[in-house]
Design a protein around this motif. Structure first.
Motif, short mmCIF file in Angstrom:
data_model
loop_
_atom_site.label_atom_id
_atom_site.label_comp_id
_atom_site.label_asym_id
_atom_site.label_seq_id
_atom_site.Cartn_x
_atom_site.Cartn_y
_atom_site.Cartn_z
N GLY A 195 0.83 -1.19 0.00
CA GLY A 195 0.00 0.00 0.00
C GLY A 195 0.87 1.24 0.00
N GLN A 196 0.39 2.31 0.60
CA GLN A 196 1.14 3.56 0.67
C GLN A 196 2.09 3.54 1.87
OE1 GLN A 196 1.22 6.28 -1.35
NE2 GLN A 196 -0.18 5.31 -2.81
N GLY A 197 3.33 4.00 1.64
CA GLY A 197 4.27 4.03 2.74
C GLY A 197 5.48 4.89 2.45
N TYR B 206 12.01 7.03 0.25
CA TYR B 206 11.04 6.72 -0.80
C TYR B 206 9.65 6.95 -0.25
CZ TYR B 206 7.99 3.97 -3.84
OH TYR B 206 6.97 3.56 -4.66
N GLU B 207 8.83 7.64 -1.02
CA GLU B 207 7.44 7.90 -0.65
C GLU B 207 6.56 7.44 -1.81
OE1 GLU B 207 6.89 12.00 0.28
OE2 GLU B 207 8.50 12.05 1.78
N GLY B 208 5.74 6.43 -1.54
CA GLY B 208 4.87 5.97 -2.61
C GLY B 208 4.26 4.63 -2.33
N GLU B 209 4.00 3.90 -3.42
CA GLU B 209 3.28 2.63 -3.33
C GLU B 209 4.24 1.46 -3.14
OE1 GLU B 209 -0.65 2.95 -5.95
OE2 GLU B 209 1.14 3.42 -7.12
N TRP B 210 3.74 0.44 -2.41
CA TRP B 210 4.49 -0.79 -2.14
C TRP B 210 3.62 -1.98 -2.48
CZ3 TRP B 210 9.49 -0.81 0.07
CH2 TRP B 210 9.96 0.44 0.49
N ALA B 211 4.29 -3.10 -2.81
CA ALA B 211 3.58 -4.37 -3.03
C ALA B 211 4.52 -5.50 -2.63
CB ALA B 211 3.15 -4.51 -4.47
N ASP B 212 4.12 -6.31 -1.67
CA ASP B 212 4.91 -7.45 -1.22
C ASP B 212 6.33 -7.05 -0.84
OD1 ASP B 212 2.79 -9.24 -1.55
OD2 ASP B 212 3.28 -9.55 -3.66
N ASP B 213 6.45 -6.00 -0.03
CA ASP B 213 7.74 -5.51 0.48
C ASP B 213 8.60 -4.82 -0.57
OD1 ASP B 213 7.70 -5.83 3.20
OD2 ASP B 213 8.63 -7.81 3.20
N LEU B 214 8.08 -4.55 -1.77
CA LEU B 214 8.87 -3.94 -2.84
C LEU B 214 8.25 -2.61 -3.27
CD1 LEU B 214 9.46 -7.08 -5.10
CD2 LEU B 214 11.00 -6.15 -3.37
N ARG B 215 9.10 -1.66 -3.69
CA ARG B 215 8.60 -0.43 -4.30
C ARG B 215 7.91 -0.81 -5.60
NH1 ARG B 215 13.90 1.01 -2.54
NH2 ARG B 215 14.72 0.51 -4.60
N HIS B 216 6.63 -0.52 -5.69
CA HIS B 216 5.87 -1.00 -6.84
C HIS B 216 4.65 -0.10 -7.04
CE1 HIS B 216 4.88 -4.40 -9.61
NE2 HIS B 216 3.65 -3.91 -9.47
N ASP C 173 19.33 14.55 -5.69
CA ASP C 173 18.62 14.13 -6.89
C ASP C 173 17.26 13.56 -6.49
OD1 ASP C 173 20.92 14.81 -8.18
OD2 ASP C 173 21.39 12.81 -8.93
N SER C 174 16.38 13.42 -7.46
CA SER C 174 15.08 12.80 -7.16
C SER C 174 14.54 12.12 -8.40
CB SER C 174 14.07 13.84 -6.66
OG SER C 174 13.78 14.78 -7.68
N TYR C 175 13.76 11.08 -8.17
CA TYR C 175 13.05 10.39 -9.25
C TYR C 175 11.57 10.34 -8.90
CZ TYR C 175 11.10 6.66 -12.13
OH TYR C 175 10.30 5.94 -12.97
N THR C 176 10.73 10.75 -9.84
CA THR C 176 9.29 10.71 -9.67
C THR C 176 8.69 9.94 -10.83
OG1 THR C 176 9.33 12.90 -8.63
CG2 THR C 176 7.20 12.09 -9.39
N GLY C 177 8.02 8.84 -10.51
CA GLY C 177 7.43 8.08 -11.60
C GLY C 177 7.03 6.68 -11.18
N GLU C 178 7.05 5.78 -12.15
CA GLU C 178 6.57 4.43 -11.95
C GLU C 178 7.69 3.49 -11.51
OE1 GLU C 178 4.65 3.31 -15.57
OE2 GLU C 178 3.25 4.99 -15.52
N TRP C 179 7.29 2.51 -10.68
CA TRP C 179 8.22 1.49 -10.17
C TRP C 179 7.63 0.11 -10.44
CZ3 TRP C 179 12.81 2.83 -7.52
CH2 TRP C 179 12.94 4.20 -7.24
#
Length: 308
Positions: free
Chosen positions: A78-80, A90-100, A111-117
């Motif tokens: 979920g969100q974390g 990292y701020e965003g979505e997770w799935a099964d302990d992974l950034r996803h 630096d920063s990255y904003t987008g899909e994982w």
């Protein structure tokens, strides 16, 4: 531009109970809100369901890292927000302990990255911002690498084209804020290390070389007015046909220079031979984008004179 993965910071499993105080269900399982101090020194405070971390919670690692977000059956889901030991987060979505899913990663070098994982790696559409240069890469990623159609935006110009393994490849163009465009193509060239040690295997480095084909300038756009029929006597003295705004724009995009194929093969990424380099007044050197090392040596760009 590396990501410190949370897989290096493993949480205690469901069988490592440690000390716990909080709510339980009729079966004696941790259920509801509670606090736990785990055998490895980590702590968790948040929601439990049937003995597992489930719902909103905060997990603190003894290393100083911590996760604040949602859990599903002991896994980040979920969100974390995950704050790593080096200060990146990292701020965003997770799935099964992974950034996803969609998320933002803030690196220790700003630096920063904003987008899909996808499965802990940058994958899909995303924007990487290089704090040192102020440049940013806007485009597609595949398994953590820049690949596909993208735009590399700098302070006063931008490059539009395709990328492969963090290198620009194929046709593309540089667009300058003054209204000038430089069209060309990046070709990957193998560069050997040299004759240092003949017995050792020769190392080969792939270097992208920019081949200029032409330079154009943007036309000055003017509204198209209905064309009037000329009088019986035709246009008067000193008047050019169409001077009253008939049908065609005042300027057209014209190629200012063409480079033959023979000349292209001898040019380096940061070199443009003869009059071509003097026309646009710009020299480029493309370096690896990793860690934000995007370097362009710039000179004042002189806008070419309009063709009559």
């Amino acid at each position: 531009m590396s990501d410190l993965g949370s897989e290096e910071l493993e949480e205690e499993g469901e069988n490592d109970l440690g000390e716990y105080e909080g709510e339980r269900n009729e079966a004696g399982e941790r259920h509801g809100h509670g606090k736990a101090r785990l055998p490895n020194g980590d702590t968790y405070e948040g929601k439990y369901e049937h003995g597992k971390r489930h719902g909103q919670g905060t997990y603190k690692f003894k290393s100083g890292a911590r996760y604040i977000g949602e859990y599903v059956k002991n896994k980040k889901h979920g969100q974390g927000i995950f704050i790593y030991p080096d200060g990146s987060r990292y701020e965003g979505e997770w799935a099964d302990d992974l950034r996803h899913g969609h998320g933002v990663y803030y690196y220790v070098n700003n630096d920063s990255y904003t987008g899909e994982w996808f499965a802990h790696q940058r994958h899909g559409q995303g924007t990487y911002f290089y704090a040192e240069t102020g440049s940013k890469y806007v485009g597609t990623w595949v398994n953590g690498q820049q690949k596909g159609t993208a735009e590399l935006i700098h302070l006063n110009h931008r490059y539009q084209g395709k990328f492969l393994n963090k290198n620009p490849v194929g046709p593309g163009k540089y667009v300058f804020d003054i209204g000038c465009e430089q069209h060309g193509e990046y070709r990957l060239t193998d560069v050997e290390r040299g004759e240092e040690e003949e017995e050792e295997e020769t190392l080969v480095t792939v270097v992208p070389k920019w081949k200029v084909t032409k330079i154009t300038e943007l036309a000055l756009w003017t509204p198209t007015l209905p064309q009037e029929q000329p009088g019986a006597d035709g246009p008067g003295q000193g008047e050019a046909p169409g001077a009253e705004g008939g049908g065609e724009p005042a300027e057209e995009v014209q190629p200012l220079t063409d480079v033959s194929e023979g000349e292209l093969d001898s040019m380096q990424p940061g070199e443009e031979e003869g009059d071509t380099s003097r026309e646009d007044g710009e020299e480029f050197r493309y370096d690896s984008l990793d860690q934000g090392n995007v370097s362009f040596e710039e000179e004042e760009v002189r806008q070419p004179e309009l063709l009559d």
